[in-house]
Scaffold this active site. Structure first.
Site, mmCIF file in Angstrom:
data_model
loop_
_atom_site.group_PDB
_atom_site.id
_atom_site.type_symbol
_atom_site.label_atom_id
_atom_site.label_comp_id
_atom_site.label_asym_id
_atom_site.label_seq_id
_atom_site.Cartn_x
_atom_site.Cartn_y
_atom_site.Cartn_z
ATOM 1 N N LYS A 202 28.038 44.993 45.147
ATOM 2 C CA LYS A 202 29.280 44.935 44.374
ATOM 3 C C LYS A 202 29.104 43.923 43.245
ATOM 4 O O LYS A 202 28.809 42.749 43.483
ATOM 5 C CB LYS A 202 30.439 44.531 45.280
ATOM 6 C CG LYS A 202 31.747 44.350 44.511
ATOM 7 C CD LYS A 202 32.935 44.168 45.428
ATOM 8 C CE LYS A 202 34.195 43.911 44.627
ATOM 9 N NZ LYS A 202 35.370 43.785 45.482
ATOM 10 N N ARG A 212 43.319 44.924 39.739
ATOM 11 C CA ARG A 212 43.953 43.613 39.965
ATOM 12 C C ARG A 212 45.409 43.646 39.537
ATOM 13 O O ARG A 212 46.243 42.967 40.119
ATOM 14 C CB ARG A 212 43.151 42.512 39.257
ATOM 15 C CG ARG A 212 41.773 42.347 39.913
ATOM 16 C CD ARG A 212 40.907 41.289 39.246
ATOM 17 N NE ARG A 212 39.536 41.372 39.752
ATOM 18 C CZ ARG A 212 38.481 40.793 39.192
ATOM 19 N NH1 ARG A 212 38.645 40.071 38.094
ATOM 20 N NH2 ARG A 212 37.282 40.919 39.719
ATOM 21 N N LYS A 225 34.710 35.822 39.575
ATOM 22 C CA LYS A 225 34.156 36.048 40.910
ATOM 23 C C LYS A 225 32.623 36.015 40.914
ATOM 24 O O LYS A 225 31.984 36.545 41.813
ATOM 25 C CB LYS A 225 34.687 37.387 41.459
ATOM 26 C CG LYS A 225 36.219 37.442 41.551
ATOM 27 C CD LYS A 225 36.729 38.624 42.373
ATOM 28 C CE LYS A 225 38.261 38.586 42.479
ATOM 29 N NZ LYS A 225 38.793 39.664 43.347
ATOM 30 N N LYS A 256 29.195 49.517 43.621
ATOM 31 C CA LYS A 256 30.452 49.391 42.895
ATOM 32 C C LYS A 256 30.298 48.435 41.725
ATOM 33 O O LYS A 256 29.737 47.360 41.936
ATOM 34 C CB LYS A 256 31.502 48.864 43.881
ATOM 35 C CG LYS A 256 32.863 48.622 43.311
ATOM 36 C CD LYS A 256 33.732 48.022 44.371
ATOM 37 C CE LYS A 256 35.056 47.675 43.730
ATOM 38 N NZ LYS A 256 35.845 46.816 44.550
ATOM 39 N N SER A 282 38.819 51.292 39.146
ATOM 40 C CA SER A 282 40.053 51.430 38.369
ATOM 41 C C SER A 282 39.815 51.497 36.860
ATOM 42 O O SER A 282 40.453 52.290 36.166
ATOM 43 C CB SER A 282 40.979 50.261 38.695
ATOM 44 O OG SER A 282 40.332 49.025 38.448
ATOM 45 N N TYR A 320 40.043 57.527 42.365
ATOM 46 C CA TYR A 320 41.488 57.728 42.225
ATOM 47 C C TYR A 320 41.802 59.167 41.808
ATOM 48 O O TYR A 320 42.953 59.577 41.847
ATOM 49 C CB TYR A 320 42.059 56.728 41.212
ATOM 50 C CG TYR A 320 41.808 55.296 41.646
ATOM 51 C CD1 TYR A 320 42.621 54.696 42.594
ATOM 52 C CD2 TYR A 320 40.724 54.576 41.148
ATOM 53 C CE1 TYR A 320 42.375 53.406 43.022
ATOM 54 C CE2 TYR A 320 40.463 53.283 41.568
ATOM 55 C CZ TYR A 320 41.284 52.699 42.513
ATOM 56 O OH TYR A 320 41.031 51.427 42.958
HETATM 57 N N1 LIG Z 1 38.088 42.589 46.897
HETATM 58 C C1 LIG Z 1 38.936 43.341 46.335
HETATM 59 C C2 LIG Z 1 38.593 44.602 45.663
HETATM 60 N N2 LIG Z 1 38.393 45.745 46.349
HETATM 61 C C3 LIG Z 1 38.244 46.749 45.412
HETATM 62 C C4 LIG Z 1 38.330 46.190 44.140
HETATM 63 C C5 LIG Z 1 38.249 46.902 42.825
HETATM 64 C C6 LIG Z 1 38.532 48.363 42.856
HETATM 65 C C7 LIG Z 1 38.857 48.967 41.553
HETATM 66 O O1 LIG Z 1 38.716 48.354 40.476
HETATM 67 O O2 LIG Z 1 39.286 50.136 41.578
HETATM 68 C C8 LIG Z 1 38.518 44.825 44.294
HETATM 69 C C9 LIG Z 1 38.747 43.905 43.156
HETATM 70 C C10 LIG Z 1 37.844 42.793 42.926
HETATM 71 O O3 LIG Z 1 36.794 42.645 43.528
HETATM 72 O O4 LIG Z 1 38.220 41.981 42.080
#
Ligand SMILES: NCc1[nH]cc(CCC(=O)O)c1CC(=O)O
Length: 331
Positions: A202, A212, A225, A256, A282, A320
């Site tokens: 990730k 978010r 992060k 991801k 997203s 989605y």
């Molecule tokens: N830990 C949380 C999480 N789980 C899935 C997403 C993102 C999914 C998306 O953007 O559709 C995130 C956000 C992040 O890591 O900041």
């Protein structure tokens, strides 16, 4: 595999592209509803069950709405849904206790769906951000996202979700040692059959922005992060992370974001041959949907983008678009 080709005109590669029938026969990769996991945003905050501004067409769902969506998934042949809570701001704290409350929103929705639509697999997210006063996936102590104390919290969260009936746990936090700790705790608690789909590779990505917004973490997040999510410049590190998570007891792994990381999907599937998923996140949804709504690209780009994940080696895709695509595939 080396292609053996007679010279032109004996070989004419266009022969196999001449008709739809021949093209269908020779198609190497396919996309079906069975390859999809449908992420759902849920809320029990009055008035928050509205469309997410940066994700046109995606609404936060009430508990009843989530059950109806699970029924839709079942009708469309989508095997799994994945829950993301928009938590009441009053329940977001520095210690994130709401994350492992057996009666929290996610756990209530898991129970409601398993009672009504047991055939649909329910996947969860394991990370503290929807419950954290500062929007981080881990506990923040003196400005530092602490690893080991976070893992203890995540294990409690995982156990509560398994207890509620989750089929697939999705640790998305990127802490070290969490998969092994969860697997050990699940075995000890009588949840040996609960599967773990580790968000193993990730990346620290700007593509998560609209998510978010959807879970109400955008305004809270202090800093970024990058001390736990991966550097987008890295590829070998993804292989180390997947190897590590599999060795600790993950059943499936995830890459991801998706579209900008198809090389990682391909490497992971080639290297390990385990069930491999990609998350079309997203920001990817927002880009495609925005362009479709403006008439700048045709809707066909959606299915094409998902087929590309299959070609790269993914067994399935979190998207989605899952319900829309499944509907379109049904015809
Ligand atoms: N830990 C949380 C999480 N789980 C899935 C997403 C993102 C999914 C998306 O953007 O559709 C995130 C956000 C992040 O890591 O900041």
């Amino acid at each position: 595999m080396l292609p053996v080709l007679a010279p032109f005109p004996t070989t004419r590669l266009r022969r196999m592209r001449r008709t739809a029938a021949l093209r269908d026969l020779a198609q190497e990769n396919t996309l079906t509803a069975k390859d999809l996991i449908w992420p759902l945003f849920i809320t029990d905050v009055p008035g928050a069950d509205i469309e997410v501004a940066s994700m046109p067409g995606v609404r936060r769902l009430t508990i009843d709405g989530a059950v109806r969506a699970a029924e839709t998934a079942a009708e469309l042949g989508i095997p799994a849904i994945c829950l993301f809570p928009y938590t009441d701001p009053a329940l977001r704290t520095e210690d994130c206790e709401e994350a492992w409350n057996p009666e929290n929103l996610s756990n209530r929705v898991i129970r409601a769906i398993k009672a009504r639509v047991p055939e649909v697999a329910v996947m969860t997210d394991i990370a503290l951000d929807p419950y954290n006063a500062n929007g981080h996936d881990g506990l923040v102590r003196g400005g530092v996202i602490v690893n080991d104390e976070t893992v203890e919290a995540l294990v409690k969260m995982a156990l509560a979700q398994a207890e509620a009936g989750a089929d697939i746990l999705g640790p998305s936090d990127m802490m070290d040692g969490r998969i092994g700790a969860m697997r050990t705790a699940l075995e000890a608690a009588g949840h040996a059959d609960v599967t773990i789909l580790s968000y193993a590779a990730k990346y620290a990505s700007a593509f998560y922005g609209p998510f978010r917004d959807a879970v109400g973490a955008s305004d809270r997040l202090v800093g970024d992060k990058k001390t736990y999510q991966m550097n987008p410049g890295n590829s070998d590190e993804a292989i180390r992370l997947v190897a590590r998570d599999l060795a600790e007891g993950a059943d499936m792994v995830m890459v991801k974001p998706g579209m900008a990381y198809l090389d990682i999907c391909h490497r992971v599937k080639q290297a390990f041959g385990v069930p491999t998923f990609a998350y079309q996140v997203s920001g990817e949804y927002a880009m495609i949907k925005g362009a479709v709504l403006n008439g700048w690209v045709k809707e066909a780009v959606i299915a094409e983008s998902l087929l590309a994940f299959r070609r790269a080696g993914c067994d399935g895709i979190l998207t989605y678009f899952a319900a829309d695509v499944a509907k379109a595939l049904k015809g």
